[in-house]
Design an enzyme around this catalytic site. Sequence first.
Site, PDB file in Angstrom:
ATOM      1  N   THR A 196     -13.669  39.743  30.306  1.00 61.20           N
ATOM      2  CA  THR A 196     -12.917  40.676  29.510  1.00 61.20           C
ATOM      3  C   THR A 196     -12.136  39.723  28.852  1.00 61.20           C
ATOM      4  OG1 THR A 196     -13.323  40.739  31.934  1.00 61.20           O
ATOM      5  CG2 THR A 196     -11.833  41.892  30.652  1.00 61.20           C
ATOM      6  N   SER A 253     -20.951  31.301  25.896  1.00 61.78           N
ATOM      7  CA  SER A 253     -21.810  30.814  26.177  1.00 61.78           C
ATOM      8  C   SER A 253     -23.446  31.211  27.076  1.00 61.78           C
ATOM      9  CB  SER A 253     -22.155  28.976  27.644  1.00 61.78           C
ATOM     10  OG  SER A 253     -22.530  28.539  28.337  1.00 61.78           O
ATOM     11  N   GLU A 311     -11.559  44.775  38.933  1.00 62.94           N
ATOM     12  CA  GLU A 311     -12.378  45.089  38.955  1.00 62.94           C
ATOM     13  C   GLU A 311     -11.305  46.461  38.547  1.00 62.94           C
ATOM     14  OE1 GLU A 311     -16.995  45.039  38.688  1.00 62.94           O
ATOM     15  OE2 GLU A 311     -15.951  45.732  40.748  1.00 62.94           O
ATOM     16  N   ALA A 312     -10.225  46.421  38.904  1.00 58.97           N
ATOM     17  CA  ALA A 312      -9.065  47.422  39.525  1.00 58.97           C
ATOM     18  C   ALA A 312      -7.917  46.586  38.000  1.00 58.97           C
ATOM     19  CB  ALA A 312      -7.759  47.143  40.785  1.00 58.97           C
ATOM     20  N   LYS A 329      -7.292  55.825  39.828  1.00 65.73           N
ATOM     21  CA  LYS A 329      -6.571  54.380  40.956  1.00 65.73           C
ATOM     22  C   LYS A 329      -4.925  55.130  40.660  1.00 65.73           C
ATOM     23  CE  LYS A 329      -4.688  49.951  41.839  1.00 65.73           C
ATOM     24  NZ  LYS A 329      -5.047  48.906  41.562  1.00 65.73           N
ATOM     25  N   THR A 366      -3.723  42.325  38.367  1.00 73.99           N
ATOM     26  CA  THR A 366      -2.776  41.972  37.451  1.00 73.99           C
ATOM     27  C   THR A 366      -3.573  41.462  36.172  1.00 73.99           C
ATOM     28  OG1 THR A 366      -1.765  40.302  38.994  1.00 73.99           O
ATOM     29  CG2 THR A 366      -0.121  42.226  38.575  1.00 73.99           C
ATOM     30  N   GLY A 367      -4.875  40.866  36.545  1.00 68.75           N
ATOM     31  CA  GLY A 367      -5.216  40.081  35.670  1.00 68.75           C
ATOM     32  C   GLY A 367      -6.149  40.391  34.813  1.00 68.75           C
ATOM     33  N   ILE A 368      -6.022  41.430  34.315  1.00 70.19           N
ATOM     34  CA  ILE A 368      -6.339  42.051  33.375  1.00 70.19           C
ATOM     35  C   ILE A 368      -5.050  42.867  31.969  1.00 70.19           C
ATOM     36  CG2 ILE A 368      -7.685  43.940  31.685  1.00 70.19           C
ATOM     37  CD1 ILE A 368      -9.353  44.004  34.876  1.00 70.19           C
TER      38      ILE A 368
HETATM   39  C1  LIG Z   1     -11.402  37.125  43.375  1.00 71.73           C
HETATM   40  C2  LIG Z   1     -11.485  37.393  41.687  1.00 71.73           C
HETATM   41  C3  LIG Z   1     -10.752  38.924  41.179  1.00 71.73           C
HETATM   42  C4  LIG Z   1      -9.994  39.238  40.514  1.00 71.73           C
HETATM   43  N1  LIG Z   1      -9.393  41.445  40.835  1.00 71.73           N
HETATM   44  C5  LIG Z   1      -9.026  41.236  39.843  1.00 71.73           C
HETATM   45  C6  LIG Z   1      -8.707  42.485  39.669  1.00 71.73           C
HETATM   46  O1  LIG Z   1      -8.880  43.683  41.058  1.00 71.73           O
HETATM   47  N2  LIG Z   1      -8.034  43.244  38.554  1.00 71.73           N
HETATM   48  C7  LIG Z   1      -7.997  42.394  37.247  1.00 71.73           C
HETATM   49  O2  LIG Z   1      -6.886  42.847  36.324  1.00 71.73           O
HETATM   50  N3  LIG Z   1      -8.461  40.864  37.566  1.00 71.73           N
HETATM   51  C8  LIG Z   1      -8.393  40.698  38.456  1.00 71.73           C
HETATM   52  N4  LIG Z   1      -9.180  39.242  38.586  1.00 71.73           N
HETATM   53  C9  LIG Z   1      -8.949  38.427  37.416  1.00 71.73           C
HETATM   54  C10 LIG Z   1      -9.943  38.798  36.238  1.00 71.73           C
HETATM   55  O3  LIG Z   1     -11.162  38.517  36.787  1.00 71.73           O
HETATM   56  C11 LIG Z   1      -9.946  37.587  35.092  1.00 71.73           C
HETATM   57  O4  LIG Z   1      -8.988  38.365  34.880  1.00 71.73           O
HETATM   58  C12 LIG Z   1     -10.944  38.331  33.988  1.00 71.73           C
HETATM   59  O5  LIG Z   1     -12.338  38.228  34.351  1.00 71.73           O
HETATM   60  C13 LIG Z   1     -11.433  37.614  32.666  1.00 71.73           C
HETATM   61  O6  LIG Z   1     -11.963  36.423  32.921  1.00 71.73           O
HETATM   62  P1  LIG Z   1     -11.764  35.316  31.926  1.00 71.73           P
HETATM   63  O7  LIG Z   1     -12.543  35.919  30.530  1.00 71.73           O
HETATM   64  O8  LIG Z   1     -10.686  34.812  31.099  1.00 71.73           O
HETATM   65  O9  LIG Z   1     -12.997  34.300  32.023  1.00 71.73           O
HETATM   66  P2  LIG Z   1     -14.697  34.400  32.610  1.00 71.73           P
HETATM   67  O10 LIG Z   1     -14.565  35.618  32.947  1.00 71.73           O
HETATM   68  O11 LIG Z   1     -14.589  33.392  33.573  1.00 71.73           O
HETATM   69  O12 LIG Z   1     -15.048  34.108  30.936  1.00 71.73           O
HETATM   70  C14 LIG Z   1     -15.611  32.597  30.850  1.00 71.73           C
HETATM   71  C15 LIG Z   1     -16.398  32.711  29.518  1.00 71.73           C
HETATM   72  O13 LIG Z   1     -15.900  31.448  28.719  1.00 71.73           O
HETATM   73  C16 LIG Z   1     -17.411  31.569  28.341  1.00 71.73           C
HETATM   74  N5  LIG Z   1     -17.463  29.942  28.736  1.00 71.73           N
HETATM   75  C17 LIG Z   1     -16.928  28.919  29.374  1.00 71.73           C
HETATM   76  N6  LIG Z   1     -17.660  28.000  29.493  1.00 71.73           N
HETATM   77  C18 LIG Z   1     -17.863  28.343  27.552  1.00 71.73           C
HETATM   78  C19 LIG Z   1     -18.310  26.851  26.492  1.00 71.73           C
HETATM   79  N7  LIG Z   1     -18.332  25.593  27.201  1.00 71.73           N
HETATM   80  N8  LIG Z   1     -18.830  27.353  25.089  1.00 71.73           N
HETATM   81  C20 LIG Z   1     -18.654  28.727  25.295  1.00 71.73           C
HETATM   82  N9  LIG Z   1     -18.677  29.645  26.034  1.00 71.73           N
HETATM   83  C21 LIG Z   1     -18.063  29.003  27.174  1.00 71.73           C
HETATM   84  C22 LIG Z   1     -18.139  31.609  29.658  1.00 71.73           C
HETATM   85  O14 LIG Z   1     -19.840  32.092  28.927  1.00 71.73           O
HETATM   86  C23 LIG Z   1     -17.924  33.548  29.635  1.00 71.73           C
HETATM   87  O15 LIG Z   1     -18.100  33.727  28.998  1.00 71.73           O
HETATM   88  C24 LIG Z   1      -9.643  38.328  39.278  1.00 71.73           C
HETATM   89  C25 LIG Z   1     -10.189  37.421  39.845  1.00 71.73           C
HETATM   90  C26 LIG Z   1     -10.623  36.745  40.967  1.00 71.73           C
HETATM   91  C27 LIG Z   1     -11.384  35.284  41.242  1.00 71.73           C
END
Ligand SMILES: Cc1cc2nc3c(=O)[nH]c(=O)nc-3n(C[C@H](O)[C@H](O)[C@H](O)COP(=O)(O)OP(=O)(O)OC[C@H]3O[C@@H](n4cnc5c(N)ncnc54)[C@H](O)[C@@H]3O)c2cc1C
Length: 502
Positions: free
Chosen positions: A18, A43, A53-54, A82, A347-349
């Site tokens: 995301t 990756s 998802e919220a 929501k 609040t993550g998103i």
């Molecule tokens: C249990 C839980 C529940 C949550 N619920 C909510 C919610 O309801 N509402 C909300 O707003 N937020 C929520 N969040 C937070 C939200 O999930 C995240 O903020 C959001 O998904 C963003 O994730 P990200 O993109 O930072 O990381 P990730 O989804 O982990 O993506 C990481 C990316 O980096 C890439 N990557 C990693 N290493 C490498 C490498 N060496 N080379 C190339 N690419 C690499 C991976 O392939 C992937 O594409 C929740 C989080 C958790 C843990």
Amino acid sequence: MSIKHRPLKSYVIVGGGTAGWVSAAVLSHVLQNTGVSITLVESPDVPTVGVGEATIPSFIDLLSFLNISQKDFIAKTNATFKLAIKFVDWFQQGQHYWHPFGKIGSKVDGKEFYQHWLKNHIHGGKFEYTDFSPAVAMAKENRFFIPDPKKPSNLSNSAHALHFDAGLAAKFLAEYAQAKGVKCIKAHVERVEQHENGNIKTLHFKDGQEVSGDFFIDCSGQRSLLLKKSLRVGFVDWQHYLPVNSAVVMQTEKMSILAPYTESTAHDNGWRWRIPLQNRTGNGFVFSQDFCSDQQAIDLLSSQVTEKAINEPRIIRFTTGKMKKFWHKNCLAVGLSSGFLEPLESTGIHLIMKGILNFVQMLPDENLADVTQNEYNRLMDAEYDSIRDFIVLHYCTSKRDDSPFWKMWQHIAIPESLQNKLALFKSQGRLMKNDLDLFASDSWYAVLEGMGVKPNSYDPTVDASNFELIQNILKESEVALKRNVQQLMSHEDYITRILAST
Ligand SMILES: Cc1cc2nc3c(=O)[nH]c(=O)nc-3n(C[C@H](O)[C@H](O)[C@H](O)COP(=O)(O)OP(=O)(O)OC[C@H]3O[C@@H](n4cnc5c(N)ncnc54)[C@H](O)[C@@H]3O)c2cc1C
């Protein structure tokens, strides 16, 4: 004096979750027609976290900012609306309260609605504070409506956010960003090469290829590949304030009645969420390993879900805290690579959006001036700190003492900023003014009231208003709100109608 306009020419984003795709969408929208190149590397070996998802209403603002039609987004991500979070068993077992979006009541005689409500409450008034929230009135009845700004009504003050499928949302934003010229490379970053001054120069992939850039956005998730691992920026650990460190997640079939709210239920060793989507339900249980084993968490979640499971439970670990800097040298961290706060208030998103939207408002040039980075880091620190306080509030005010987990919260450290907020509120029901606080006064009041935190007294200036008149206004507006909500469509019918509209 000659002007030295030296914009950056290339951005590289690492990560296709995301955070990566929201960043790519915002950057490509803001930089379209400038000739700046944007590349996103994801990756094939590391999956995304696959939750999140919220949302909160700022997500609707993001869609508007990007000129994305809400209907299109809802259709392609199985989204639902929501209006609120329903907190069950948090204050005490058997009790629940609502944290709604939008405003609660309206000012009377220029004075905050809360203060009038409080006086009425102290004098034995029977209404709950959130009885005056249009969002709660709709949520309780599983109804939904987006008020037309041109037709004011007593529902006008409601606000909404979305629940959506995180994978489909990332896909939607990927298509959006790629249509605006973002290049996507599927490759695993193995080595990060730096310039002599420490700035990042080139990312080397496992397959022998590489990509260079002027500026790098680290969206690599909890690994924080660039900011933490390569640039060695430290981490501010907040586990002493928020010690939960794990979640088990599981999807179940669609709810029989599609609720327009997220449900958060406190259990003996943590709390459980339920997020309704059009085609399925997202469930999770957040816990601390000190009080609950993975198997106990899986058993708890499996026993509590009301619909049939459609996938196997999955454990996710996390560490609560934030990076000491979000922007350092030519690297910005967005998403999980910048820190983590448990998803209690979704609040993550929001933090992802804020991270990239604040950045595009202070886009650097080749100088990468420290003053710009410092201001950015100050703003993001304030976001993180205020959300942390709001989340801690839900735990530290609980009266539950029925398990070692809940007993722990009676002795846990409370951030000084929150202690000060609570002291001011307990005195006369006032809140500190903080323009950078994500949650408005109505949100704080709703949670404080829901958690049974009572001020000793109210603002004496409300005594200038005719109390009898105020009592009548309260009675009539509560009745009118309930009556109007009865005329509305169910949440599910509203979605069907939106999707069928041209
Ligand atoms: C249990 C839980 C529940 C949550 N619920 C909510 C919610 O309801 N509402 C909300 O707003 N937020 C929520 N969040 C937070 C939200 O999930 C995240 O903020 C959001 O998904 C963003 O994730 P990200 O993109 O930072 O990381 P990730 O989804 O982990 O993506 C990481 C990316 O980096 C890439 N990557 C990693 N290493 C490498 C490498 N060496 N080379 C190339 N690419 C690499 C991976 O392939 C992937 O594409 C929740 C989080 C958790 C843990």
